[in-house]
Design an enzyme around this catalytic site. Structure first.
Site, PDB file in Angstrom:
ATOM      1  N   ARG A 104       1.117  -1.004  -0.105  1.00 54.88           N
ATOM      2  CA  ARG A 104      -0.113  -0.311  -0.160  1.00 54.88           C
ATOM      3  C   ARG A 104       0.864   1.351   0.236  1.00 54.88           C
ATOM      4  O   ARG A 104       1.487   0.963   0.917  1.00 54.88           O
ATOM      5  CB  ARG A 104      -0.826  -0.112   1.663  1.00 54.88           C
ATOM      6  CG  ARG A 104      -1.692   1.444   1.254  1.00 54.88           C
ATOM      7  CD  ARG A 104      -2.612   1.222   2.378  1.00 54.88           C
ATOM      8  NE  ARG A 104      -3.525   0.247   2.311  1.00 54.88           N
ATOM      9  CZ  ARG A 104      -5.250   0.716   3.160  1.00 54.88           C
ATOM     10  NH1 ARG A 104      -4.846   1.278   4.488  1.00 54.88           N
ATOM     11  NH2 ARG A 104      -5.750  -0.085   2.908  1.00 54.88           N
ATOM     12  N   HIS A 131      -8.230   0.478  -5.650  1.00 58.46           N
ATOM     13  CA  HIS A 131      -8.416  -0.388  -3.763  1.00 58.46           C
ATOM     14  C   HIS A 131      -9.134  -1.144  -4.495  1.00 58.46           C
ATOM     15  O   HIS A 131      -9.676  -1.483  -4.473  1.00 58.46           O
ATOM     16  CB  HIS A 131      -9.072   0.243  -3.152  1.00 58.46           C
ATOM     17  CG  HIS A 131      -8.842  -0.117  -1.887  1.00 58.46           C
ATOM     18  ND1 HIS A 131      -7.640  -0.683  -1.867  1.00 58.46           N
ATOM     19  CD2 HIS A 131      -9.586  -0.093  -0.484  1.00 58.46           C
ATOM     20  CE1 HIS A 131      -8.199  -1.089  -0.382  1.00 58.46           C
ATOM     21  NE2 HIS A 131      -9.067  -0.686   0.624  1.00 58.46           N
ATOM     22  N   GLN A 134     -10.729  -4.379  -2.113  1.00 54.95           N
ATOM     23  CA  GLN A 134     -11.677  -3.720  -1.289  1.00 54.95           C
ATOM     24  C   GLN A 134     -13.011  -4.611  -2.737  1.00 54.95           C
ATOM     25  O   GLN A 134     -13.839  -4.474  -2.064  1.00 54.95           O
ATOM     26  CB  GLN A 134     -11.290  -2.402  -0.573  1.00 54.95           C
ATOM     27  CG  GLN A 134     -12.916  -1.816  -0.792  1.00 54.95           C
ATOM     28  CD  GLN A 134     -12.846  -2.356   0.955  1.00 54.95           C
ATOM     29  OE1 GLN A 134     -12.186  -2.604   1.500  1.00 54.95           O
ATOM     30  NE2 GLN A 134     -14.231  -2.695   1.358  1.00 54.95           N
ATOM     31  N   ASP A 218     -17.381   6.441   0.194  1.00 53.72           N
ATOM     32  CA  ASP A 218     -16.492   6.898   0.836  1.00 53.72           C
ATOM     33  C   ASP A 218     -16.403   7.721   1.475  1.00 53.72           C
ATOM     34  O   ASP A 218     -16.736   8.702   1.389  1.00 53.72           O
ATOM     35  CB  ASP A 218     -15.254   6.109   0.085  1.00 53.72           C
ATOM     36  CG  ASP A 218     -14.246   5.905   0.110  1.00 53.72           C
ATOM     37  OD1 ASP A 218     -14.093   6.145   1.810  1.00 53.72           O
ATOM     38  OD2 ASP A 218     -13.046   5.939  -0.318  1.00 53.72           O
ATOM     39  N   CYS A 258     -15.959   1.386   2.059  1.00 54.77           N
ATOM     40  CA  CYS A 258     -15.026   0.139   2.797  1.00 54.77           C
ATOM     41  C   CYS A 258     -14.681   0.533   4.639  1.00 54.77           C
ATOM     42  O   CYS A 258     -13.463  -0.180   4.653  1.00 54.77           O
ATOM     43  CB  CYS A 258     -13.952   0.439   1.445  1.00 54.77           C
ATOM     44  SG  CYS A 258     -13.377   2.746   1.380  1.00 54.77           S
ATOM     45  N   ARG A 286     -12.825  -9.144   4.103  1.00 52.75           N
ATOM     46  CA  ARG A 286     -11.521  -8.429   3.478  1.00 52.75           C
ATOM     47  C   ARG A 286     -10.175  -9.829   3.918  1.00 52.75           C
ATOM     48  O   ARG A 286      -9.265 -10.057   3.079  1.00 52.75           O
ATOM     49  CB  ARG A 286     -11.005  -7.275   3.840  1.00 52.75           C
ATOM     50  CG  ARG A 286     -11.694  -6.025   4.261  1.00 52.75           C
ATOM     51  CD  ARG A 286     -11.377  -5.802   2.758  1.00 52.75           C
ATOM     52  NE  ARG A 286     -10.130  -5.472   2.251  1.00 52.75           N
ATOM     53  CZ  ARG A 286      -9.442  -4.661   2.209  1.00 52.75           C
ATOM     54  NH1 ARG A 286      -9.545  -3.342   3.408  1.00 52.75           N
ATOM     55  NH2 ARG A 286      -8.347  -4.564   1.736  1.00 52.75           N
TER      56      ARG A 286
HETATM   57  N1   CP Z   1     -10.684  -0.221   3.695  1.00 50.73           N
HETATM   58  C1   CP Z   1      -9.897  -0.582   3.967  1.00 50.73           C
HETATM   59  O1   CP Z   1      -8.534  -0.175   2.932  1.00 50.73           O
HETATM   60  O2   CP Z   1      -9.695  -0.386   5.186  1.00 50.73           O
HETATM   61  P1   CP Z   1      -8.128   0.149   6.097  1.00 50.73           P
HETATM   62  O3   CP Z   1      -7.656   1.399   5.801  1.00 50.73           O
HETATM   63  O4   CP Z   1      -8.120  -0.065   7.472  1.00 50.73           O
HETATM   64  O5   CP Z   1      -7.306  -1.240   5.292  1.00 50.73           O
END
Ligand code: CP
Length: 303
Positions: A104, A131, A134, A218, A258, A286
């Site tokens: 990430r 993403h 997700q 979001d 998310c 997830r």
């Molecule tokens: N939705 C998501 O990616 O959560 P985090 O940022 O907590 O990993």
């Protein structure tokens, strides 16, 4: 086996994505029955997070453990990543030692560079552009509650950012109709939109939600937009998802986010507790969808 990466939903065929979702559903059921399933004993992953994470990190760490594998968390502050070691070198070093890399980091180009030089699979654990992990959890959650998402209408409200982009890619891959409603100043990336299929911009958020089977939003200020909260709040206020807006959707509609969510901003104070909200089931997915993804990348079609 030829190394594959998962940097975008478009890296897999539609058929491969559907396979991963079916595996994710099966792995969730297996987990709920308390069955131990460890196909990855002896494997190791490296998890690089240059931005905060709760769900993604826990899902990968718990998932690797449950599958009999190990994962090493690498934060920039504790490794040479934070001191500028080139991604080209990092990719080759990690490939000598681990079986898969998850990363990430804001710049999608950095993830692509890492993947180019790595000889092991690389997973995009979120960039400012996309993403994809997700979306695996979201599609799994929709199908577990309502069956196939093909042909359904999905509405995305709010910031035309990484989640919106991933929904544009998903509409093409799963063949559902996507309506997005985003302010003029926060439209999705033009190239991603141009490559989309079954996607329509609807100016009025109320009109966008009418008859939808899934409504998604979001946060209004994603990571990287710190300090813009005040300006963004004024721009995004008409796009808040609340119970009365959701009443315009199809009676069977689900709501997803998310997470983390900001109650009182992009969602009303109470929406996450509404019976139409499946956000915690979605978050739980997830774990299962990332396990299915790692299994697919390391073992191919399996079980
Ligand atoms: N939705 C998501 O990616 O959560 P985090 O940022 O907590 O990993």
């Amino acid at each position: 086996m030829i190394k594959r990466d998962f940097l975008s939903l478009l890296d897999f065929s539609s058929d491969e994505l559907k396979y991963v979702i079916e595996r994710a559903k099966a792995l969730r059921q297996q987990h709920e029955r308390g069955e131990v399933y460890q196909p990855l004993v002896g494997k190791t992953g490296a998890l690089i997070l240059t931005m905060s994470s709760t769900r993604t990190r826990v899902a990968f760490e718990a998932g690797f453990s449950q599958m009999g594998a190990s994962v090493i968390f690498l934060s920039p502050g504790d490794t040479q990543i934070g001191r500028g070691e080139p991604l080209e070198d990092l990719a080759r070093v990690l490939s000598e030692m681990v079986d898969i890399i998850m990363i990430r980091t804001p710049d999608q180009a950095d993830i692509e560079t890492l993947a180019h030089y790595a000889t092991v699979p690389v997973i995009n654990a979120m960039s400012s552009l996309l993403h994809p992990c997700q979306l695996l959890a979201d599609i799994q959650a929709f199908e577990e509650h309502r069956g196939s998402i093909e042909g359904k209408t999905v509405t995305f409200l709010g910031d035309g950012y990484n989640m919106c982009h991933s929904y544009i890619n998903a509409a093409k891959q799963w063949n559902f109709d996507l309506r997005f409603s985003c302010p003029d100043s926060h439209q999705p990336d033009a190239d991603i939109l141009a490559s989309g299929k079954n996607v329509e911009r609807v100016l009025d958020p109320r009109e966008a939600v009418e008859g939808a089977h899934l409504v998604v939003t979001d946060v209004w200020s994603s990571m990287g937009h710190e300090g813009e909260e005040g300006d963004r709040r004024a721009i995004f206020e008409p796009y808040q998802v609340n119970e009365s807006l959701l009443d315009l959707a199809d009676p069977s509609a689900l709501f997803m986010h998310c997470l983390p969510a900001h109650r009182g901003e992009e969602v009303s104070e109470t929406l996450l507790d509404d019976p139409r909200s499946v956000v915690f089931h979605e978050a739980g997915n997830r774990l299962h969808s990332q396990k299915a993804l790692v299994e697919f990348l390391l073992l191919g079609r399996h079980a």
